[in-house]
Design a protein around this motif. Structure first.
Motif, PDB file in Angstrom:
ATOM      1  N   MET A   1       0.750  -0.468  -0.360  1.00 19.49           N
ATOM      2  CA  MET A   1      -0.118  -0.050  -0.161  1.00 19.49           C
ATOM      3  C   MET A   1       0.717   1.353   0.082  1.00 19.49           C
ATOM      4  SD  MET A   1      -3.302   0.641   3.225  1.00 19.49           S
ATOM      5  CE  MET A   1      -2.664   2.115   3.424  1.00 19.49           C
ATOM      6  N   THR A   2       0.649   1.694  -0.971  1.00 16.23           N
ATOM      7  CA  THR A   2       1.326   3.240  -0.977  1.00 16.23           C
ATOM      8  C   THR A   2       0.481   4.480  -0.401  1.00 16.23           C
ATOM      9  OG1 THR A   2      -0.176   4.113  -2.527  1.00 16.23           O
ATOM     10  CG2 THR A   2       1.512   3.147  -3.197  1.00 16.23           C
ATOM     11  N   VAL A   3       0.201   4.323   0.906  1.00 14.14           N
ATOM     12  CA  VAL A   3      -0.780   5.368   1.798  1.00 14.14           C
ATOM     13  C   VAL A   3      -0.245   4.899   2.790  1.00 14.14           C
ATOM     14  CG1 VAL A   3      -2.770   6.433   2.622  1.00 14.14           C
ATOM     15  CG2 VAL A   3      -2.301   6.107   0.167  1.00 14.14           C
ATOM     16  N   THR A   4       0.042   5.761   4.125  1.00 12.59           N
ATOM     17  CA  THR A   4       0.058   5.760   5.434  1.00 12.59           C
ATOM     18  C   THR A   4      -0.890   5.666   6.255  1.00 12.59           C
ATOM     19  OG1 THR A   4       0.724   7.682   5.860  1.00 12.59           O
ATOM     20  CG2 THR A   4       2.412   6.691   5.100  1.00 12.59           C
ATOM     21  N   GLU A   5      -0.904   4.659   7.422  1.00 12.27           N
ATOM     22  CA  GLU A   5      -1.645   4.234   8.579  1.00 12.27           C
ATOM     23  C   GLU A   5      -2.842   5.887   8.719  1.00 12.27           C
ATOM     24  OE1 GLU A   5      -1.950   2.009  11.554  1.00 12.27           O
ATOM     25  OE2 GLU A   5      -1.407   0.203   9.877  1.00 12.27           O
ATOM     26  N   GLN A   6      -1.016   6.681   8.330  1.00  7.90           N
ATOM     27  CA  GLN A   6      -1.190   7.950   9.300  1.00  7.90           C
ATOM     28  C   GLN A   6      -2.102   9.122   8.446  1.00  7.90           C
ATOM     29  OE1 GLN A   6       2.824   9.648  10.198  1.00  7.90           O
ATOM     30  NE2 GLN A   6       0.805  12.087  10.498  1.00  7.90           N
ATOM     31  N   GLU A   7      -1.783   8.774   6.598  1.00 15.53           N
ATOM     32  CA  GLU A   7      -3.007   9.711   6.093  1.00 15.53           C
ATOM     33  C   GLU A   7      -4.512   9.006   6.224  1.00 15.53           C
ATOM     34  OE1 GLU A   7      -0.470  10.622   1.822  1.00 15.53           O
ATOM     35  OE2 GLU A   7       0.239   9.219   3.190  1.00 15.53           O
ATOM     36  N   ILE A   8      -4.151   7.851   6.381  1.00 18.17           N
ATOM     37  CA  ILE A   8      -5.946   7.483   6.318  1.00 18.17           C
ATOM     38  C   ILE A   8      -6.320   7.726   7.352  1.00 18.17           C
ATOM     39  CG2 ILE A   8      -7.362   5.434   6.723  1.00 18.17           C
ATOM     40  CD1 ILE A   8      -6.010   4.981   4.190  1.00 18.17           C
ATOM     41  N   ALA A   9      -6.224   8.012   8.966  1.00 18.56           N
ATOM     42  CA  ALA A   9      -6.238   8.036   9.941  1.00 18.56           C
ATOM     43  C   ALA A   9      -6.979  10.330   9.825  1.00 18.56           C
ATOM     44  CB  ALA A   9      -5.348   8.297  11.553  1.00 18.56           C
ATOM     45  N   GLN A  10      -5.834  10.632   9.078  1.00 16.22           N
ATOM     46  CA  GLN A  10      -6.345  12.065   8.476  1.00 16.22           C
ATOM     47  C   GLN A  10      -6.840  12.456   7.755  1.00 16.22           C
ATOM     48  OE1 GLN A  10      -2.012  13.222   7.581  1.00 16.22           O
ATOM     49  NE2 GLN A  10      -3.119  15.227   7.081  1.00 16.22           N
ATOM     50  N   ALA A  11      -7.325  11.609   7.090  1.00 15.24           N
ATOM     51  CA  ALA A  11      -8.433  11.537   5.976  1.00 15.24           C
ATOM     52  C   ALA A  11      -9.473  10.923   6.402  1.00 15.24           C
ATOM     53  CB  ALA A  11      -8.330  10.314   4.431  1.00 15.24           C
ATOM     54  N   VAL A  12      -9.780  10.481   7.579  1.00 11.22           N
ATOM     55  CA  VAL A  12     -10.789   9.964   8.087  1.00 11.22           C
ATOM     56  C   VAL A  12     -11.441  11.237   8.838  1.00 11.22           C
ATOM     57  CG1 VAL A  12     -12.105   8.403  10.020  1.00 11.22           C
ATOM     58  CG2 VAL A  12     -10.683   7.474   8.287  1.00 11.22           C
ATOM     59  N   THR A  13     -10.906  11.889   9.296  1.00 13.74           N
ATOM     60  CA  THR A  13     -10.781  13.166  10.541  1.00 13.74           C
ATOM     61  C   THR A  13     -11.441  14.548   9.044  1.00 13.74           C
ATOM     62  OG1 THR A  13      -8.913  13.259  11.571  1.00 13.74           O
ATOM     63  CG2 THR A  13      -9.715  15.090  12.046  1.00 13.74           C
ATOM     64  N   ALA A  14     -10.763  14.247   8.243  1.00 15.68           N
ATOM     65  CA  ALA A  14     -10.924  15.629   6.872  1.00 15.68           C
ATOM     66  C   ALA A  14     -12.699  15.067   6.729  1.00 15.68           C
ATOM     67  CB  ALA A  14     -10.177  15.251   6.056  1.00 15.68           C
ATOM     68  N   LEU A  15     -12.963  13.972   6.713  1.00 14.08           N
ATOM     69  CA  LEU A  15     -14.357  13.530   7.014  1.00 14.08           C
ATOM     70  C   LEU A  15     -15.742  14.099   7.218  1.00 14.08           C
ATOM     71  CD1 LEU A  15     -13.237  10.259   4.398  1.00 14.08           C
ATOM     72  CD2 LEU A  15     -14.504  12.110   2.948  1.00 14.08           C
ATOM     73  N   ARG A  16     -15.131  13.549   7.974  1.00 15.23           N
ATOM     74  CA  ARG A  16     -15.642  13.243   9.665  1.00 15.23           C
ATOM     75  C   ARG A  16     -16.420  15.392  10.078  1.00 15.23           C
ATOM     76  NH1 ARG A  16     -19.068   9.534  10.022  1.00 15.23           N
ATOM     77  NH2 ARG A  16     -17.910   7.068   9.828  1.00 15.23           N
ATOM     78  N   ALA A  17     -15.232  15.909   8.963  1.00  8.90           N
ATOM     79  CA  ALA A  17     -14.988  17.614   9.393  1.00  8.90           C
ATOM     80  C   ALA A  17     -16.153  18.027   8.129  1.00  8.90           C
ATOM     81  CB  ALA A  17     -13.695  18.011   9.477  1.00  8.90           C
ATOM     82  N   GLY A  18     -16.513  17.486   7.298  1.00  9.26           N
ATOM     83  CA  GLY A  18     -17.047  17.794   6.211  1.00  9.26           C
ATOM     84  C   GLY A  18     -16.406  18.000   5.241  1.00  9.26           C
TER      85      GLY A  18
END
Ligand code: TXA
Ligand code: MG
Length: 337
Positions: A1-18
């Protein structure tokens, strides 16, 4: 996988923030938003320049979530999900009551799919884990391009086209399939193909044990809105013409003589007499052709030509999805040039 777990966590935070997060799928890159957040979905439509009556697909972590998003799940849907998910297949089913009107285009149905890409699935898993338990969790993700334009198959296409409207672009490398998912409408008694894709209607008919109704390309009798009802879609800004293989060289000569600056996409090499002509050699088989199609159209579009000349692809069923995309990319969508 080319994306880190940290980036996934950041993405989820962004999505939850709309906010909007673009992510790779096996077909094309999607522009993701929380499917249950009306403001986020509105932001998504604005970013794409997409008309509000145009429904979007909800991406799910697995077939187990079907019952949360569909009011009824016919046996045919379970069979297809079991057989093809995760994979490039979207099922149109009767919508569950909570699904936002903006997601369905105010229709009675909703489009659902489980993408087959490790980054998309990691994102969906982390996104679901961040939801209050028992609540439905899904990401709407139309292709991450401006409405009517070419779908992105690489992260840089998304950055170039949508730029700062997107909080993050997760880079999963080039898309493996290259064209959008097959869409099957199961919201009425007759399973119907709304958009051809890598999974063929024959493969679907085999699993269902019954033939599919074919796409209504005229849009005249269709009650649901699919890409087929739009005259032009997946289109470069440079006019594109489709030419029969036997007429290709004559047409190239005629357009050049008329002073046009053309670029050619063909499955055979340029003849020696045309050595100076910008000429892209396309793969001979349909799945390789599909994989490179959109990235190539973007490149050809950037060459400042007055016309993109594309050699027509074969008429048989294995080329159906590529033919469909080329027809929509052509300036005259009937392809009657
Ligand atoms: O491969 C794909 O499907 C990609 C990746 C990102 O998953 N997504 C994609 O989304 O192509 P989009 O929004 O560009 O195209 C989805 C099409 C829409 O044009 C829409 O007409 C159709 O799916 N669609 C969605 N929900 C529908 C519904 N309830 N009824 C009929 N058509 C629907
Ligand atoms: Mg699209």
């Amino acid at each position: 996988m080319t994306v880190t777990e940290q980036e996934i966590a950041q993405a989820v935070t962004a999505l939850r923030a709309g906010q909007l997060v673009a992510f790779p799928t096996e077909t094309v890159y999607g522009l993701g938003a929380n499917a249950s957040d009306a403001a986020a979905v509105r932001r998504l439509f604005t970013a794409k320049g997409r008309p509000a009556d145009h429904p979007v697909i909800v991406h799910l972590l697995g077939a187990a979530a079907l019952d949360q998003w569909a009011a009824q799940v016919p046996a045919t849907a379970r069979q297809l999900a079991e057989h093809f998910w995760p994979g490039p297949l979207t099922l149109i089913l009767p919508r569950a009551a909570h699904v936002l009107d903006l997601v369905t285009g105010s229709q009675c149905s909703v489009g659902l799919r489980v993408p087959d890409h490790p980054v998309a699935l990691a994102l969906l898993r982390a996104f679901a884990a961040s939801a209050p338990s028992g609540t439905p969790s899904g990401l709407v993700a139309p292709s991450a391009n401006r409405f009517g334009r070419i779908s992105p198959t690489r992260a840089e296409h998304v950055r170039a086209e949508l730029g700062s409207t997107v909080a993050m672009v997760l880079d999963g490398g080039p898309a493996r399939v290259g064209i959008e998912s097959t869409i099957i409408d199961l919201s009425s008694d007759q399973p119907t193909l709304l958009r051809p894709g890598q999974i063929s209607s024959a493969a679907i008919a085999e699993v269902l044990g019954a033939p599919l109704a074919l796409p209504d390309t005229t849009g005249a009798t269709s009650t649901t809105r699919a890409p087929g009802s739009l005259a032009s879609h997946y289109a470069p800004t440079t006019p594109l013409v489709l030419i029969e293989p036997e007429r290709l060289l004559d047409e190239v000569a005629r357009l050049s003589a008329a002073g046009e600056r053309i670029v050619v996409l063909a499955r055979r090499a340029a003849p020696t007499g045309l050595a100076g002509m910008p000429w892209r050699l396309a793969p001979a088989d349909a799945s390789s052709y599909a994989r490179m199609l959109y990235a190539t159209l973007r490149e050809l579009d950037a060459q400042g030509a007055t016309r993109i000349v594309v050699e027509r692809v074969p008429d048989d069923v294995s080329w159906m999805a590529v033919r469909d995309r080329l027809r929509r990319a052509a300036t005259d969508p009937s392809g009657a040039h």
